[in-house]
Motif scaffolding. Structure first.
Motif, PDB file in Angstrom:
ATOM      1  N   GLN A 145       0.838  -1.212   0.000  1.00 44.29           N
ATOM      2  CA  GLN A 145       0.000   0.000   0.000  1.00 44.29           C
ATOM      3  C   GLN A 145       0.869   1.258   0.000  1.00 44.29           C
ATOM      4  O   GLN A 145       0.515   2.251  -0.612  1.00 44.29           O
ATOM      5  CB  GLN A 145      -0.938   0.008   1.215  1.00 44.29           C
ATOM      6  N   LEU A 194       2.039   1.781  -3.408  1.00 43.86           N
ATOM      7  CA  LEU A 194       0.912   2.249  -4.223  1.00 43.86           C
ATOM      8  C   LEU A 194       0.654   3.731  -3.965  1.00 43.86           C
ATOM      9  O   LEU A 194       0.417   4.510  -4.884  1.00 43.86           O
ATOM     10  CB  LEU A 194      -0.338   1.408  -3.911  1.00 43.86           C
ATOM     11  N   GLU A 195       0.742   4.111  -2.711  1.00 47.40           N
ATOM     12  CA  GLU A 195       0.491   5.513  -2.366  1.00 47.40           C
ATOM     13  C   GLU A 195       1.492   6.417  -3.071  1.00 47.40           C
ATOM     14  O   GLU A 195       1.141   7.462  -3.616  1.00 47.40           O
ATOM     15  CB  GLU A 195       0.584   5.712  -0.846  1.00 47.40           C
ATOM     16  N   LEU A 222       0.630   6.646  -6.688  1.00 44.83           N
ATOM     17  CA  LEU A 222      -0.556   7.478  -6.933  1.00 44.83           C
ATOM     18  C   LEU A 222      -0.229   8.963  -6.780  1.00 44.83           C
ATOM     19  O   LEU A 222      -0.869   9.812  -7.399  1.00 44.83           O
ATOM     20  CB  LEU A 222      -1.683   7.105  -5.955  1.00 44.83           C
ATOM     21  N   HIS A 240      -5.560   2.552   5.277  1.00 46.00           N
ATOM     22  CA  HIS A 240      -4.635   2.803   4.175  1.00 46.00           C
ATOM     23  C   HIS A 240      -5.226   2.319   2.852  1.00 46.00           C
ATOM     24  O   HIS A 240      -5.168   3.001   1.830  1.00 46.00           O
ATOM     25  CB  HIS A 240      -3.319   2.084   4.474  1.00 46.00           C
ATOM     26  N   LYS A 299      -8.004   4.582   1.808  1.00 48.44           N
ATOM     27  CA  LYS A 299      -7.438   5.848   1.329  1.00 48.44           C
ATOM     28  C   LYS A 299      -6.929   5.695  -0.105  1.00 48.44           C
ATOM     29  O   LYS A 299      -7.256   6.502  -0.979  1.00 48.44           O
ATOM     30  CB  LYS A 299      -6.286   6.259   2.253  1.00 48.44           C
ATOM     31  N   ASN A 300      -6.167   4.634  -0.351  1.00 50.76           N
ATOM     32  CA  ASN A 300      -5.638   4.431  -1.699  1.00 50.76           C
ATOM     33  C   ASN A 300      -6.747   4.120  -2.696  1.00 50.76           C
ATOM     34  O   ASN A 300      -6.705   4.569  -3.845  1.00 50.76           O
ATOM     35  CB  ASN A 300      -4.594   3.313  -1.700  1.00 50.76           C
ATOM     36  N   GLN A 318      -8.297   7.261  -3.663  1.00 46.73           N
ATOM     37  CA  GLN A 318      -7.389   8.027  -4.511  1.00 46.73           C
ATOM     38  C   GLN A 318      -7.418   7.486  -5.945  1.00 46.73           C
ATOM     39  O   GLN A 318      -7.448   8.261  -6.904  1.00 46.73           O
ATOM     40  CB  GLN A 318      -5.979   7.938  -3.916  1.00 46.73           C
ATOM     41  N   ALA A 353      -2.327  -4.858  -4.700  1.00 43.83           N
ATOM     42  CA  ALA A 353      -1.756  -4.074  -3.596  1.00 43.83           C
ATOM     43  C   ALA A 353      -1.943  -4.851  -2.306  1.00 43.83           C
ATOM     44  O   ALA A 353      -3.051  -5.277  -1.984  1.00 43.83           O
ATOM     45  CB  ALA A 353      -2.427  -2.716  -3.499  1.00 43.83           C
ATOM     46  N   SER A 410      -1.818  -5.141   1.771  1.00 43.48           N
ATOM     47  CA  SER A 410      -1.781  -4.427   3.057  1.00 43.48           C
ATOM     48  C   SER A 410      -0.985  -5.308   3.990  1.00 43.48           C
ATOM     49  O   SER A 410      -1.444  -6.377   4.379  1.00 43.48           O
ATOM     50  CB  SER A 410      -3.193  -4.220   3.589  1.00 43.48           C
TER      51      SER A 410
END
Lengths: 941, 67, 62
Positions: free
Chosen positions: A646, A649-650, A653, A688, A691-692, A695, A771, A773
């Motif tokens: 994650q 990924l964040e 992004l 998380h 959130k992603n 996004q 993704a 976690s």
């Protein structure tokens, strides 16, 4: 302490507030009331007991519970005959200490304060919401708080669980989760964060009582995200408590039982007969939230909790007004305690210049030399009629007449009353007493009071011994007055024997080095350093990396949209320019010696040529060592470029690549956590993922995002984001441990195979990206634990001194923990915890010295043979072996000693004695115990 | 004799738990036989086996350690 | 703690005497500040005091 008080207005500004308070009358003078309880026995009227959730009756004049603070009775005007109907007043003459005063009037006061901390707690879920589940309509539907009183051994049913309808013991019990939480129907869209845990706790309590009860918990997600909470859930499952993922539609009466209607995930409807239903009620915003907001000018969020920012979780719109506890957002006890300490730290920082000015320092006469002659005074207390109604106090008083060393004895109605205390002081001086025995109540509550009196009378406070003839005699042997009197005599004789050997013990104080060592330069360490600096204390931050910042630097924004990078930059700049903070980078702790107030640590910095060692002297140490991402095997992480974490990924992004939000993404929660490589929940991964996911949807609304999860743990207000993600088309599919998702490669495409529990079939997808976690592991706790002698949990996090009440302190004095080193947690909780750790660490620094209770152990150097047994047994590392001349001798570090006495009882040469509990004293007590046996034996023969 | 046997028991109670519990028993007026004579210690770690032997020598019929 | 009206420099008001309020008040006292703990009911302790299996120690030594 102002109880029965309403908060009316707040004027002024930070540093100079005026708060208007109205005190409602208690009708009982708190200084005179001795909490004997006689009034309640005479009061003729019944009163439904709100403390027991209405499950019991009390009287209008009452005390909520025996340990209540203030320990004073009060009259509830709602049901008092005199206050309602101008009659009765029977309590007034009954009260022997004349404490009842019906003339009390409401009183208003203005308090001048520099800061305000709001901790109004939480409110209750409305009856309307409860009614949806048959509450009120059926007596066997109870709330979890009522159930809590029911299971309490000191509650109205002595811990017996019974159905209200007919008093039978329920055989089948159902808990319904999320009552008044995660429910837009009552406008509580948030998760209350605590109900899953307490439901499991209550279920376990019942199950331990009666293993035959069948308990089912109906839930949407089990949110036991707190430290070691998942373990309780596993224990519950092992004990046979059933967890059913279902939405309960209703509870209806069925014959003499109840019927639960619920629908499961796959759309089936089921019915279940049960005997009793417990509603796991959520935490509502406090009832007077709007009023408090009006008065203080703080902002509320959409659910009427105090609004605050993720990166400054406790401050409000109005400077100088701080929030903590459940009003800031639903939370459990450790979180509340942490925030409270943090709030105290913030307030202390705001009022730094005024510190110590409002506190009154008391002075005592010089301690006089007690000489060789033993002059004992024995004071026996009636405690109103609490003792004297059972024990013959005069007989006890007379029995000491001929005892060796007793030069004075008397009895008194209330030994602890203000005038009796004054008399005691005068008597000590007048009769030149040098040992005092008080036969009354418990030393646990009253010893400090009498020690204080001795100090006032010029005696060392250790020369008093209390005999508990109330709690452990008259109250528990009410039907056997003679035996109780004999017991009192024996106990007093034993105490007299003990005090003969008492010696004054000097109060030891150790000066404190007013500086903190903070290990870790991430958000936790920096926040702690700044909080300490705000209070005027120096600190040294050790950062093992080359720069400050830690983990937060890897994030882009928080779920609530706060920009972390900007905040971090600002924080680093603040730390760097603060003259009170010294930063050592590429640094690690290699050695630590000493104890609270006086640590000396060796810190290594640099490598190779640049390697250096520094010694840092400090009074306290804060561990903020942080953690890092766990990289599990088995999901092709680091093997396929289509599998990312994650965090990765964040980062992607947040970049500029056009395909940064791919068309299809599968997220796998708990990858490597909760039973795989890591045995625990990392608390942040669900947020998380949400959130992603949001996004991705923001960048590419057409993207297909599937989240495979076990329990979505978007607790608190994060529930809103979870809901938003679902509304935006993110698909959430639960999986269980028997059907874990599988990631594999076939040719060039990446596959995820999983069992779709909604469609109930095996599914295989080929997403563009997977993704994971992955959970958080702590950094370097193993090494530090050995260095500091601070214990770790099974999961390698630092173990706190008390999980609920001392969440930022370590069992070793002077050591504190915050951030990921304590347990995984999101950034707002880390910040609050760092502030709390700093506030706690500041306490010894403010005091400037640590005082040591003189009951610690003492090693007689002449008798000690240096075997080291004591040092190896001491659980607090409070005994060190030192070289005296050529020999090894044990030595007590008084500041670390907790007076347990293990060393003393194991010393083969009896070289170690305990202040106030010496071998001679205890032996004298045992001998005095024996005196009567002999007498009785003689009588029998 | 056996029915009238009232043992004399000596107890060592830890200040933090057992002694506190005995206090709490009093608060809730829990009734128990009055045969026990107690000595408060800061922790049962303090209880030297010698104390127990001494207790028996001094005529205790039973010794109770609570911690 | 008295009901004195006199001005004390370095005072903080804590509104609410549950576990959070008590903890804040205790810490502030130890940090050298005078605390007014304002509680609307007749006893402090809040909901935690109703709970069964936690430690309702209530060791509020104000």
């Amino acid at each position: 302490m102002l109880t029965n008080a309403d908060f009316l207005a707040l004027a002024g500004k930070q540093g100079d507030f005026t708060a208007r308070i109205r005190l409602r009358p208690r009708y009982i003078d708190t200084d005179s009331c001795t909490a004997c309880g006689l009034c309640t026995q005479y009061c003729p009227r019944h009163h439904v007991d709100p403390y027991n959730e209405g499950l019991a009756l009390t009287r209008p004049i009452h005390i909520d519970y025996a340990q209540a603070v203030p320990a004073t009775y009060y009259i509830d005007p709602e049901s008092c005959l005199y206050l309602q109907h101008d009659t009765c007043q029977i309590c007034v003459p009954v009260c022997q200490s004349h404490a009842i005063n019906f003339n009390q009037q409401p009183e208003e006061l203005d308090l001048k304060v520099g800061a305000v901390i709001l901790t109004p707690g939480f409110g209750r879920i409305s009856g309307k919401t409860l009614a949806k589940f048959g509450y009120e309509a059926h007596p066997d539907v109870v709330t979890s708080i009522e159930f809590e009183r029911m299971t309490s051994a000191s509650g109205p049913f002595q811990g017996e669980v019974k159905c209200f309808s007919d008093g039978r013991h329920p055989h089948r019990l159902a808990f319904i989760q999320c009552v008044g939480s995660r429910d837009l129907g009552c406008d509580n869209g948030y998760c209350s964060s605590v109900c899953c845990m307490y439901a499991i706790k209550e279920a376990l309590v019942v199950k331990e009582h009666d293993p035959d009860v069948e308990i089912t918990i109906y839930y949407m997600d089990i949110r036991t995200q707190g430290k070691d909470f998942d373990k309780a859930r596993e224990r519950a499952e092992a004990m046979g408590i059933k967890f059913v993922r279902a939405k309960v539609a209703g509870v209806t009466p069925w014959k003499n039982r109840l019927q639960l209607t619920y629908s499961t995930l796959d759309g089936r409807h089921e019915f279940e007969p049960v005997d009793m239903v417990v509603l796991s009620v959520g935490l509502e915003s406090p009832r007077d939230a709007a009023g408090i907001a009006d008065i203080t000018g703080i902002e509320l969020n959409r659910y009427d909790f105090a609004k605050s920012d993720t990166l400054s979780p406790l401050t409000t719109r109005r400077a100088g007004v701080i929030v903590a506890g459940a009003f800031q957002g639903p939370k459990d006890i450790p979180e509340s305690v942490t925030q409270a300490s943090a709030a105290a730290g913030i307030a202390a920082g705001l009022l730094k210049k005024q510190r110590g000015q409002g506190i009154v320092h008391k002075s005592y006469p010089r301690e006089k030399d007690i000489g060789d002659e033993v002059r004992i005074g024995v004071f026996t207390c009636h405690c109103g009629i609490n003792i004297s109604s059972v024990v013959d106090v005069h007989a006890v008083d007379d029995s000491v007449e001929d005892m060796e060393g007793v030069v004075y004895h008397t009895d008194s109605l209330y030994s602890c009353s203000q005038d009796a205390i004054e008399t005691l002081k005068q008597t000590i001086i007048e009769h030149n007493l040098n040992r005092v025995v008080i036969a009354a109540c418990s030393p646990r509550t009253h010893e400090p009071l009498f020690q204080e009196t001795l100090k006032d009378a010029g005696l060392n406070p250790c020369l008093v011994e209390m005999v508990n003839i109330r709690n452990q005699c008259s109250w528990v042997h009410a039907a056997e007055p003679e035996a109780a009197t004999d017991k009192s005599k024996d106990l007093v004789r034993m105490a007299v024997a003990k005090v003969r050997g008492m010696q004054p013990l000097p109060e030891q104080t150790v000066p404190v080095m007013p500086k903190a060592l903070i290990v870790g330069g991430g958000i936790a360490g920096m926040t702690a350093a700044l909080t300490l600096a705000g209070q005027g204390f120096d600190s040294v931050i050790l950062e093992q990396g080359a720069t400050l910042g830690g983990h937060l630097g890897l994030l882009n924004h928080t779920l609530s949209g706060s920009e972390t990078a900007k905040y971090l930059k600002h924080l680093v700049a603040q730390v760097k320019k603060d003259g009170k903070i010294e930063v050592l980078t590429s640094a690690r702790l290699v050695q630590i010696a000493g104890f609270i107030g006086n640590f000396a640590s060796v810190v290594a910095t640099g490598t190779g040529e640049a390697a250096k060692e520094h010694t840092v002297d400090h009074g306290v140490i804060i561990l903020a060592t942080g953690g890092h991402e766990h990289r599990p095997d088995g999901y092709l992480l680091d093997k396929s470029n289509k599998v990312v974490t994650q965090l990765e990924l964040e980062k992607r992004l947040a970049g500029k690549a056009r395909n940064r939000a791919p068309g299809s993404v599968v997220m796998i929660q708990c990858a490597g956590s909760r039973g795989d490589d890591l045995n625990y929940c990392s608390k942040v991964c669900c947020n998380h993922a949400v959130k992603n996911a949001l996004q991705i949807k923001e960048i590419n609304p057409d993207a297909q995002v599937i989240v495979l999860y076990r329990d979505m743990r978007t607790y608190g207000f994060a529930e809103d984001a979870y809901r938003e993600a679902r509304l935006k088309g993110v698909v959430f599919i639960p999986y269980d441990l028997d059907h874990k998702p599988e990631v594999y490669e076939k040719g060039r495409s990446l596959h995820v195979k999983f069992f779709d529990s909604i469609l109930r079939e095996e599914t295989d997808l080929t997403p563009d990206l997977v993704a994971l976690s992955v959970g958080i592991v702590p950094d370097g706790t193993d090494g530090l634990s050995k260095l500091l002698k601070a214990p770790l949990t099974d999961d390698r996090f630092f173990l706190e001194a008390h999980v609920k009440l001392r969440p930022v302190e370590l069992p070793v004095d002077g050591m504190y923990v915050c951030g990921l080193a304590h347990t995984p947690k999101p950034v707002d909780e880390t910040i609050a915890q760092a502030q709390a750790a700093a506030a706690k660490a500041a306490i010894p620094l403010v005091k400037g010295s640590v005082s040591v209770d003189p009951i610690v152990s003492h090693v007689d150097q002449d008798t000690c043979i240096g075997c080291g047994l004591c040092a190896s047994l001491c659980p607090f590392a409070a005994i060190e072996m030192v070289k005296v001349g050529k020999k090894r001798k044990a030595h007590t570090i008084a500041a670390s000693c907790k007076a347990c006495g293990i060393c003393s009882s194991h010393c083969p040469t009896f070289a170690i004695s305990m202040g106030g509990f010496t071998n001679e004293q205890i032996t004298a007590q045992i001998e005095a115990f024996g005196e009567v046996s002999e007498k009785e034996t003689t009588e029998v023969s | 004799m056996s029915d009238d046997f009232k043992p004399r028991i000596l107890g060592f109670l830890c200040n933090w738990c057992c002694y506190a519990a005995a206090d709490a028993a009093g608060i809730s007026r829990y009734q128990y036989p009055p045969n026990l004579r107690t000595i408060r210690v800061m922790c049962t770690g303090r209880v030297d086996p010698a104390f127990i032997l001494r207790g028996f020598v001094e005529g205790a019929d039973g010794i109770f350690t609570g911690g | 703690m008295g009901k004195g009206m006199e001005h004390r420099a370095g005072s903080v008001m804590v509104l609410g005497g549950g576990i959070a309020g008590l903890q804040a008040a205790l810490d502030l006292t130890e940090l050298g500040y005078y605390v007014y703990l304002v509680e609307k009911s007749a006893v402090v302790g809040g909901v935690m005091a109703q709970l069964d299996k936690t430690f309702p120690t209530n060791d509020c030594s104000l």
